[in-house]
Write an enzyme that holds these catalytic residues in place. Structure first.
Site, PDB file in Angstrom:
ATOM      1  CB  ALA A  93       4.519  13.176   7.967  1.00 14.62           C
ATOM      2  N   GLY A 139      13.238   5.934  19.810  1.00 10.68           N
ATOM      3  CA  GLY A 139      13.682   6.705  18.820  1.00 10.68           C
ATOM      4  C   GLY A 139      13.993   6.132  17.701  1.00 10.68           C
ATOM      5  CB  ILE A 183       6.456   6.627  19.534  1.00 14.13           C
ATOM      6  CG1 ILE A 183       6.994   7.628  18.179  1.00 14.13           C
ATOM      7  CG2 ILE A 183       5.697   5.715  19.798  1.00 14.13           C
ATOM      8  CD1 ILE A 183       7.310   5.916  17.565  1.00 14.13           C
ATOM      9  CG  HIS A 185     -14.619  37.065  21.948  1.00 14.20           C
ATOM     10  ND1 HIS A 185     -13.766  36.388  23.503  1.00 14.20           N
ATOM     11  CD2 HIS A 185     -16.004  37.045  22.326  1.00 14.20           C
ATOM     12  CE1 HIS A 185     -14.315  36.415  24.414  1.00 14.20           C
ATOM     13  NE2 HIS A 185     -15.557  36.960  24.158  1.00 14.20           N
ATOM     14  CB  THR A 210      -0.857   0.220   1.496  1.00 16.25           C
ATOM     15  OG1 THR A 210      -0.019  -0.391   2.418  1.00 16.25           O
ATOM     16  CG2 THR A 210      -1.824  -0.537   1.086  1.00 16.25           C
ATOM     17  CB  CYS A 263       3.513   9.339   7.636  1.00 17.60           C
ATOM     18  SG  CYS A 263       1.575  10.822   8.575  1.00 17.60           S
TER      19      CYS A 263
HETATM   20  P1  FAD Z   1       8.340   6.175   5.611  1.00 18.29           P
HETATM   21  O1  FAD Z   1       6.949   6.935   5.156  1.00 18.29           O
HETATM   22  O2  FAD Z   1       8.997   5.232   5.911  1.00 18.29           O
HETATM   23  O3  FAD Z   1       8.196   5.348   4.283  1.00 18.29           O
HETATM   24  C1  FAD Z   1       9.695   4.798   3.123  1.00 18.29           C
HETATM   25  C2  FAD Z   1       8.752   3.661   2.709  1.00 18.29           C
HETATM   26  O4  FAD Z   1       9.715   3.413   1.225  1.00 18.29           O
HETATM   27  C3  FAD Z   1       8.035   2.843   2.950  1.00 18.29           C
HETATM   28  O5  FAD Z   1       6.940   2.289   2.404  1.00 18.29           O
HETATM   29  C4  FAD Z   1       8.849   1.456   2.744  1.00 18.29           C
HETATM   30  O6  FAD Z   1       7.895   0.052   2.998  1.00 18.29           O
HETATM   31  C5  FAD Z   1       9.566   1.977   1.098  1.00 18.29           C
HETATM   32  N1  FAD Z   1      10.804   1.434   1.445  1.00 18.29           N
HETATM   33  C6  FAD Z   1      11.457   0.529   1.801  1.00 18.29           C
HETATM   34  N2  FAD Z   1      12.083   0.504   1.309  1.00 18.29           N
HETATM   35  C7  FAD Z   1      12.522   0.083   0.088  1.00 18.29           C
HETATM   36  C8  FAD Z   1      12.313  -1.035  -1.231  1.00 18.29           C
HETATM   37  N3  FAD Z   1      14.546  -0.947  -1.373  1.00 18.29           N
HETATM   38  N4  FAD Z   1      12.162  -1.190  -2.425  1.00 18.29           N
HETATM   39  C9  FAD Z   1      10.550  -0.235  -2.377  1.00 18.29           C
HETATM   40  N5  FAD Z   1       9.818  -0.010  -1.454  1.00 18.29           N
HETATM   41  C10 FAD Z   1      11.152   0.813  -0.035  1.00 18.29           C
HETATM   42  N6  FAD Z   1       4.772  12.326  11.722  1.00 18.29           N
HETATM   43  C11 FAD Z   1       4.075  13.160  11.946  1.00 18.29           C
HETATM   44  O7  FAD Z   1       4.654  14.716  11.216  1.00 18.29           O
HETATM   45  N7  FAD Z   1       2.747  13.914  12.493  1.00 18.29           N
HETATM   46  C12 FAD Z   1       2.639  12.202  13.013  1.00 18.29           C
HETATM   47  O8  FAD Z   1       1.556  12.373  14.203  1.00 18.29           O
HETATM   48  C13 FAD Z   1       3.328  10.906  13.350  1.00 18.29           C
HETATM   49  N8  FAD Z   1       2.897   9.955  13.569  1.00 18.29           N
HETATM   50  C14 FAD Z   1       3.926   9.308  13.519  1.00 18.29           C
HETATM   51  C15 FAD Z   1       4.001   8.426  14.607  1.00 18.29           C
HETATM   52  C16 FAD Z   1       4.438   6.606  14.843  1.00 18.29           C
HETATM   53  C17 FAD Z   1       3.700   5.253  15.461  1.00 18.29           C
HETATM   54  C18 FAD Z   1       5.206   6.847  13.728  1.00 18.29           C
HETATM   55  C19 FAD Z   1       5.900   5.646  13.437  1.00 18.29           C
HETATM   56  C20 FAD Z   1       5.961   7.497  13.050  1.00 18.29           C
HETATM   57  C21 FAD Z   1       4.935   9.271  12.809  1.00 18.29           C
HETATM   58  N9  FAD Z   1       5.258  10.701  12.343  1.00 18.29           N
HETATM   59  C22 FAD Z   1       4.500  11.232  12.217  1.00 18.29           C
HETATM   60  C23 FAD Z   1       6.437   9.995  11.952  1.00 18.29           C
HETATM   61  C24 FAD Z   1       5.951  10.185   9.838  1.00 18.29           C
HETATM   62  O9  FAD Z   1       5.712   8.584  10.133  1.00 18.29           O
HETATM   63  C25 FAD Z   1       7.336  10.228   9.399  1.00 18.29           C
HETATM   64  O10 FAD Z   1       8.331  11.481   9.132  1.00 18.29           O
HETATM   65  C26 FAD Z   1       7.348   9.767   7.648  1.00 18.29           C
HETATM   66  O11 FAD Z   1       6.764   8.891   6.833  1.00 18.29           O
HETATM   67  C27 FAD Z   1       8.368   9.701   6.915  1.00 18.29           C
HETATM   68  O12 FAD Z   1       8.336   9.607   5.827  1.00 18.29           O
HETATM   69  P2  FAD Z   1       8.706   8.704   4.539  1.00 18.29           P
HETATM   70  O13 FAD Z   1       8.148   8.751   3.709  1.00 18.29           O
HETATM   71  O14 FAD Z   1      10.330   9.692   4.840  1.00 18.29           O
HETATM   72  O15 FAD Z   1       9.322   7.258   5.363  1.00 18.29           O
HETATM   73  P1  NAI Z   2      12.003  10.932  20.309  1.00 18.28           P
HETATM   74  O1  NAI Z   2      13.854  10.930  19.705  1.00 18.28           O
HETATM   75  O2  NAI Z   2      11.434  11.128  20.296  1.00 18.28           O
HETATM   76  O3  NAI Z   2      12.169  10.032  21.240  1.00 18.28           O
HETATM   77  C1  NAI Z   2      12.842   9.075  22.669  1.00 18.28           C
HETATM   78  C2  NAI Z   2      12.947   8.899  23.658  1.00 18.28           C
HETATM   79  O4  NAI Z   2      13.415   7.841  24.256  1.00 18.28           O
HETATM   80  C3  NAI Z   2      13.890  10.428  23.496  1.00 18.28           C
HETATM   81  O5  NAI Z   2      13.672  10.868  25.475  1.00 18.28           O
HETATM   82  C4  NAI Z   2      15.271   9.369  24.609  1.00 18.28           C
HETATM   83  O6  NAI Z   2      16.167  10.572  25.302  1.00 18.28           O
HETATM   84  C5  NAI Z   2      14.638   8.192  25.515  1.00 18.28           C
HETATM   85  N1  NAI Z   2      15.784   7.424  24.999  1.00 18.28           N
HETATM   86  C6  NAI Z   2      16.621   6.938  24.210  1.00 18.28           C
HETATM   87  N2  NAI Z   2      16.863   5.599  24.395  1.00 18.28           N
HETATM   88  C7  NAI Z   2      16.604   5.022  25.871  1.00 18.28           C
HETATM   89  C8  NAI Z   2      17.219   4.580  26.424  1.00 18.28           C
HETATM   90  N3  NAI Z   2      17.983   3.694  26.098  1.00 18.28           N
HETATM   91  N4  NAI Z   2      16.479   4.581  28.166  1.00 18.28           N
HETATM   92  C9  NAI Z   2      15.275   5.191  27.975  1.00 18.28           C
HETATM   93  N5  NAI Z   2      14.913   6.476  26.936  1.00 18.28           N
HETATM   94  C10 NAI Z   2      15.503   6.703  26.058  1.00 18.28           C
HETATM   95  O7  NAI Z   2      11.752   9.133  19.297  1.00 18.28           O
HETATM   96  P2  NAI Z   2      10.259   8.426  19.298  1.00 18.28           P
HETATM   97  O8  NAI Z   2       9.423   8.230  20.232  1.00 18.28           O
HETATM   98  O9  NAI Z   2      10.732   6.635  19.710  1.00 18.28           O
HETATM   99  O10 NAI Z   2       9.532   8.517  18.116  1.00 18.28           O
HETATM  100  C11 NAI Z   2       9.633   8.818  16.719  1.00 18.28           C
HETATM  101  C12 NAI Z   2      10.370   9.486  15.987  1.00 18.28           C
HETATM  102  O11 NAI Z   2       8.968   9.407  15.463  1.00 18.28           O
HETATM  103  C13 NAI Z   2       9.706  10.897  16.582  1.00 18.28           C
HETATM  104  O12 NAI Z   2      11.332  11.030  16.802  1.00 18.28           O
HETATM  105  C14 NAI Z   2       9.640  11.866  15.448  1.00 18.28           C
HETATM  106  O13 NAI Z   2       9.976  12.390  14.883  1.00 18.28           O
HETATM  107  C15 NAI Z   2       8.339  10.636  14.861  1.00 18.28           C
HETATM  108  N6  NAI Z   2       7.096  11.185  15.253  1.00 18.28           N
HETATM  109  C16 NAI Z   2       6.255  11.962  14.858  1.00 18.28           C
HETATM  110  C17 NAI Z   2       5.452  12.220  16.003  1.00 18.28           C
HETATM  111  C18 NAI Z   2       4.324  13.141  16.114  1.00 18.28           C
HETATM  112  O14 NAI Z   2       4.438  14.071  15.058  1.00 18.28           O
HETATM  113  N7  NAI Z   2       3.268  13.364  16.415  1.00 18.28           N
HETATM  114  C19 NAI Z   2       4.461  10.741  16.658  1.00 18.28           C
HETATM  115  C20 NAI Z   2       5.499   9.307  16.815  1.00 18.28           C
HETATM  116  C21 NAI Z   2       6.876   9.637  15.956  1.00 18.28           C
END
Ligand code: FAD
Ligand code: NAI
Length: 471
Positions: free
Chosen positions: A326, A277, A188, A450, A40, A45
């Protein structure tokens, strides 16, 4: 026939970075293909990140509110029950609707969608292992790598996505665990910790640093966030490191100790969420075949126009520098195509907002107070609490504040930090202010409707150069 034809552009990865670039390329008239292996479009994201987590955050908040926050509003509710299966279905419906929407946009913009895994076999050539079997070779003048990121594993704890989970397991549990330990108090950890805490799990967050929220969050806002999340029932162990775990028993046992050494204890959990992370994902791309290397953090190295040392191969999104967000990936998708097509593009990395979708939400843009202080610039701060905002009051949802940091000499806004209702929507105004180089007085003298939450933003701006009216 399409196999033999050289494309103007091939994109590897159909996540936010890749699919946005593909659509933009189609709009610009480039002959473009996008290779995605997931089955898909939309990447992390749409499939397992932003979208499913926000569906669960929204509905778990509603459930929690119906349980705990209706009586004083004059709503008596009867028997409230959680139907987790249905909540997961609602999430899946949102995901599939949106991922199919991208497929439709590909068709509309003449983007060829190749389902499979791509790997470099030459500087202009990619071999695709097709998902439905077989291989296809694609050649292109330009190539964009947009392969995203993956969860950083915790050494010694093997992820099974059932008991030891990443965010991918955390959006798909089939029952509410009695107890959950979250390793990492970043975005996260706090978002998914909130979901399961609201649904009834006892959640403990173990964070290595002395503050929650991950890098970037203003220390004062982080403290306020921790206080409200604690009130909601989440327990925090800051300055604490996890030494290791034992998964052999019915409960997982996690050994933790004070980060600086000393006091040790063992935490019991049904589920452990590893959220320390994410790291760039480039496995299996065949980078070695074309001599491209990653840095010590696994990022592909690029110049300011997203070019690798092979100039027709560019990299955008999570697998290169910058915040893993994203909307950052999306901006880069557009800019990369503009570089290819027109020779110039633009992303303002100083004006990328961050949002944590807990309740209340936390959102920020620009520099936080720690960063401004460290830069040596003289600054002033204006704050305004939502408890003095009429709309927040009428909504009985008035926890939090707006904090604006401005340059003491020029009054230019350097940072906006919000914890409060709809902070994620309100931050758009702060982002616009920073993008256009607004002063706090510009904002303070702009009429805001307001009663709205946005008046808190205006009044925080007024407090930066003068006095707020309502506080
Ligand atoms: P990705 O979305 O990871 O896309 C990369 C794609 O490449 C994947 O679908 C993968 O299958 C494909 N791919 C990899 N290698 C290959 C290959 N060799 N051939 C073909 N396909 C391949 N960001 C926000 O801004 N707001 C949020 O609320 C938010 N919430 C998040 C919640 C969670 C739980 C997580 C994990 C992340 C969240 N993020 C959020 C972060 C956001 O998802 C990422 O920053 C974003 O998806 C990055 O986009 P990208 O296209 O760089 O990578
Ligand atoms: P993060 O970088 O936001 O947070 C990781 C946390 O883990 C930090 O506070 C760090 O100090 C701590 N940490 C690292 N190693 C550790 C250890 N060994 N023991 C205890 N704590 C430790 O990373 P997270 O939450 O995994 O998210 C990853 C990324 O995904 C984010 O940086 C963000 O870019 C993206 N994301 C964005 C969202 C949004 O925009 N709402 C939602 C979810 C993810």
């Amino acid at each position: 026939a399409s196999e033999a034809e050289e494309k103007d552009l091939v994109i590897i990865g159909g996540g936010v970075a890749g699919y946005v670039a593909a659509i933009k390329a189609g709009q610009e008239g480039l002959k473009v293909a996008c290779i995605e292996k997931r089955g898909t479009l939309g990447g992390t994201c749409l499939n397992v990140g932003c979208i499913p987590s926000k569906a669960l955050l929204n509905n778990s908040h509603l459930y929690h509110q119906i349980l705990h926050d209706t009586k004083n509003r004059g709503i008596d509710v009867g028997d409230v029950k959680l139907n987790l299966g249905q909540m997961m279905k609602a999430k899946d419906t949102a995901v599939s609707g949106l991922t199919k929407g991208i497929e439709f946009l590909f068709k509309k913009n003449n983007v060829e969608y190749i389902k499979g895994t791509g790997a470099f076999t030459g500087e202009h050539e990619i071999k695709v292992n097709l998902s439905e079997g077989g291989e296809q070779t694609v050649t292109a003048k330009n190539i964009i790598i947009a392969t995203g990121s993956e969860a950083t594993p915790f050494p010694g704890l093997e992820i099974d996505e059932k008991r030891i989970i990443t965010s991918t397991g955390a959006i798909a549990l089939d029952k509410v665990p009695e107890s959950m330990v979250v390793i990492g108090g970043g975005i996260i950890g706090l978002e998914m910790g909130s979901v399961w805490s609201r649904l009834g799990a006892k959640v403990t967050v173990v964070e290595f640093l002395g503050q929650i929220g991950g890098p970037g969050m203003d220390a004062e806002i982080s403290k306020a966030a921790q206080k409200t999340l604690k009130k909601q029932g989440i327990e925090f162990k800051l300055n604490t490191k996890v030494l290791g775990g034992d998964t052999s028993g019915e409960k997982i046992k996690l050994d933790v100790e004070a980060a600086k050494g000393g006091k040790q204890e063992t935490l019991d959990a049904d589920v452990v969420l590893v959220a320390i992370g994410r790291r760039p994902y480039t496995a299996g791309l065949g980078l070695e075949n074309i001599g491209l290397e990653t840095d010590d953090k696994g990022r592909l190295v690029i110049d300011s126009e997203y070019r690798t040392k092979i100039p027709h191969i560019r990299v955008i999104g999570d697998c290169t520098f910058g915040p893993m967000l994203a909307h950052k990936a999306e901006e880069e998708g557009v800019a990369a195509i503009e570089y290819i097509k027109k020779g110039y593009g633009h992303v303002n990395y100083g004006a990328i907002p961050s949002v944590m979708y807990t309740h209340p939400e936390v959102a920020w843009v620009g520099q936080n107070e720690q960063e401004v202080k460290a830069s040596g610039v003289k600054y002033k701060v204006g704050t305004f609490p939502f408890s003095a905002n009429s709309r927040a009051k009428t909504n009985l949802d008035s926890e939090g504040l707006v904090k604006i940091i401005a340059d003491a000499e020029t009054d230019r806004i350097l940072g906006v930090h919000i914890i409060g209702p709809s902070a994620g929507e309100l931050i758009a105004e702060g982002t616009l202010a920073i993008e256009y180089g607004a002063s706090s007085e510009d904002i303070g003298r702009t009429s805001h409707a307001h009663p709205t939450l946005s008046e808190a933003f205006k009044e925080a701006a007024m407090a930066t150069y003068g006095k707020a009216i309502h506080f």
